[in-house]
Design an enzyme around this catalytic site. Sequence first.
Site, PDB file in Angstrom:
ATOM      1  N   SER A 161       0.821  -1.219   0.000  1.00 36.31           N
ATOM      2  CA  SER A 161       0.000   0.000   0.000  1.00 36.31           C
ATOM      3  C   SER A 161       0.854   1.268   0.000  1.00 36.31           C
ATOM      4  O   SER A 161       0.361   2.339  -0.306  1.00 36.31           O
ATOM      5  CB  SER A 161      -0.953  -0.015   1.182  1.00 36.31           C
ATOM      6  OG  SER A 161      -0.305  -0.507   2.316  1.00 36.31           O
ATOM      7  N   PHE A 162       2.157   1.146   0.340  1.00 35.75           N
ATOM      8  CA  PHE A 162       2.984   2.358   0.424  1.00 35.75           C
ATOM      9  C   PHE A 162       4.056   2.451  -0.652  1.00 35.75           C
ATOM     10  O   PHE A 162       4.898   3.329  -0.619  1.00 35.75           O
ATOM     11  CB  PHE A 162       3.606   2.482   1.821  1.00 35.75           C
ATOM     12  CG  PHE A 162       2.588   2.860   2.844  1.00 35.75           C
ATOM     13  CD1 PHE A 162       2.338   4.186   3.147  1.00 35.75           C
ATOM     14  CD2 PHE A 162       1.834   1.885   3.472  1.00 35.75           C
ATOM     15  CE1 PHE A 162       1.364   4.546   4.061  1.00 35.75           C
ATOM     16  CE2 PHE A 162       0.852   2.229   4.402  1.00 35.75           C
ATOM     17  CZ  PHE A 162       0.619   3.562   4.695  1.00 35.75           C
ATOM     18  N   ASP A 187       0.938  -5.666  13.206  1.00 38.93           N
ATOM     19  CA  ASP A 187       0.282  -6.119  11.968  1.00 38.93           C
ATOM     20  C   ASP A 187       0.721  -7.540  11.621  1.00 38.93           C
ATOM     21  O   ASP A 187       1.118  -7.834  10.504  1.00 38.93           O
ATOM     22  CB  ASP A 187       0.608  -5.144  10.825  1.00 38.93           C
ATOM     23  CG  ASP A 187      -0.293  -5.373   9.614  1.00 38.93           C
ATOM     24  OD1 ASP A 187      -1.344  -6.015   9.767  1.00 38.93           O
ATOM     25  OD2 ASP A 187       0.059  -4.897   8.513  1.00 38.93           O
TER      26      ASP A 187
END
Length: 437
Positions: free
Chosen positions: A37-38, A176
């Site tokens: 996502s980054f 996470d």
Amino acid sequence: MHRRQIFQEYHSPQQQQQQGNPPRSEYQVLEEIGRGSFGSVRKVIHIPTKKLLVRKDIKYGHMNSKERQQLIAECSILSQLKHENIVEFYNWDFDEQKEVLYLYMEYCSRGDLSQMIKHYKQEHKYIPEKIVWGILAQLLTALYKCHYGVELPTLTTIYDRMKPPVKGKNIVIHRDLKPGNIFLSYDDSDNSLSEEIDGHDDANNNYYRDRRVNSRKKGSAMDYSQVVVKLGDFGLAKSLETSIQFATTYVGTPYYMSPEVLMDQPYSPLSDIWSLGCVIFEMCSLHPPFQAKNYLELQTKIKNGKCDTVPEYYSRGLNAIIRSMIDVNLRTRPSTFELLQDIQIRTARKSLQLERFERKLLDYENELTNIEKILEKQAMEYERELSQLKEQFTQAVEERTREVVNGKKIGKVPDSINGYYGKKFVKPAYHWQTRYR
Ligand SMILES: Nc1ncnc2c1ncn2[C@@H]1O[C@H](COP(=O)(O)OP(=O)(O)OP(=O)(O)O)[C@@H](O)[C@H]1O
């Protein structure tokens, strides 16, 4: 402070070099292996060491100065977090113009736990219990390092008494933990891919390394029985946001998120234990413990904490330890230290220690075989040279004898004889003919 200044002020590239951090030019950038996502993740080679690594690119253009500072703080924690079951963080660098932060990390060549689970699911097979215990034990030793900031002492026997840990300075909560963030590797030797750079390096070493790696792959395309797991992706980006924001902006489905985090309470090491329980449950059941059609239903299920038992294929001991981790009550959920007291975890740890020892012995044996071959070659060369000289000497003596017998005047001593006497014969320390006497 201006946004751009944050990274520069923390460490300028010059400072990095002074501190021994290599510049970007020391890395040969290879193909992209994935996208998160980054940003993207690429394979790179650290040219001076010929090590295959990954480079994770994080775009920081949209971050405010506080977020950037947090990101840097996180990098410095990770760079100190050295453990054989944690993806090694090597270095960081940034491109000011592109506003990208580059993180250089250990490359894990065998995929991740989510791929392993998928593999077994496709094969309609359960993951053998021994592998599950082994992975659980490795993840607990990694979490011990994170949660207490100290190294877990090695076991002498499975009955060793462990002292409660004194917490160190750098305590890290993963935040996470999920199968996609647990990487698989064999061991360090996998990543020294010197042949990718110059085609050949030390042929013998590569030969033995390949032999060892191949021996582990025997019988199937992917043999998971000896994998080393590495905890990675330490919520780097997640630390930029508060837990509340995280809960609402989380991009994936939060299958592994603990009930307290879902209820906006702060993360604690016990939140990692909940997630670990969910991961191990999934390894056994081949699906996560809480599944739902929508986010709200999932949230309700997680908060109730009611899930099935793992398949009967697995022992009661394994089921019990998994259930103890997936416990809504924070007061009864075990800590990493408490879990490591379990006799089956100790047995799994001891068995891993012995397997590692065996691997080292195999490496040592290969090294000795290598040396033996070199010495044998030397000894044979020595024998050949010696017999050549002996032959020359015999010929010269015979020639002179004939000359004397024929009444000829004796000439100069032939060079070969001088050579024979002048030569220093150093016997090799090891000789293949004397070995079996
Ligand atoms: N150290 C590593 N070794 C090998 N592959 C890696 C490594 N780190 C990441 N990858 C791979 O790169 C891809 C992208 O990883 P990344 O961690 O950036 O994102 P993600 O975990 O898929 O998603 P998210 O950003 O939401 O956590 C994944 O396929 C992952 O398996």
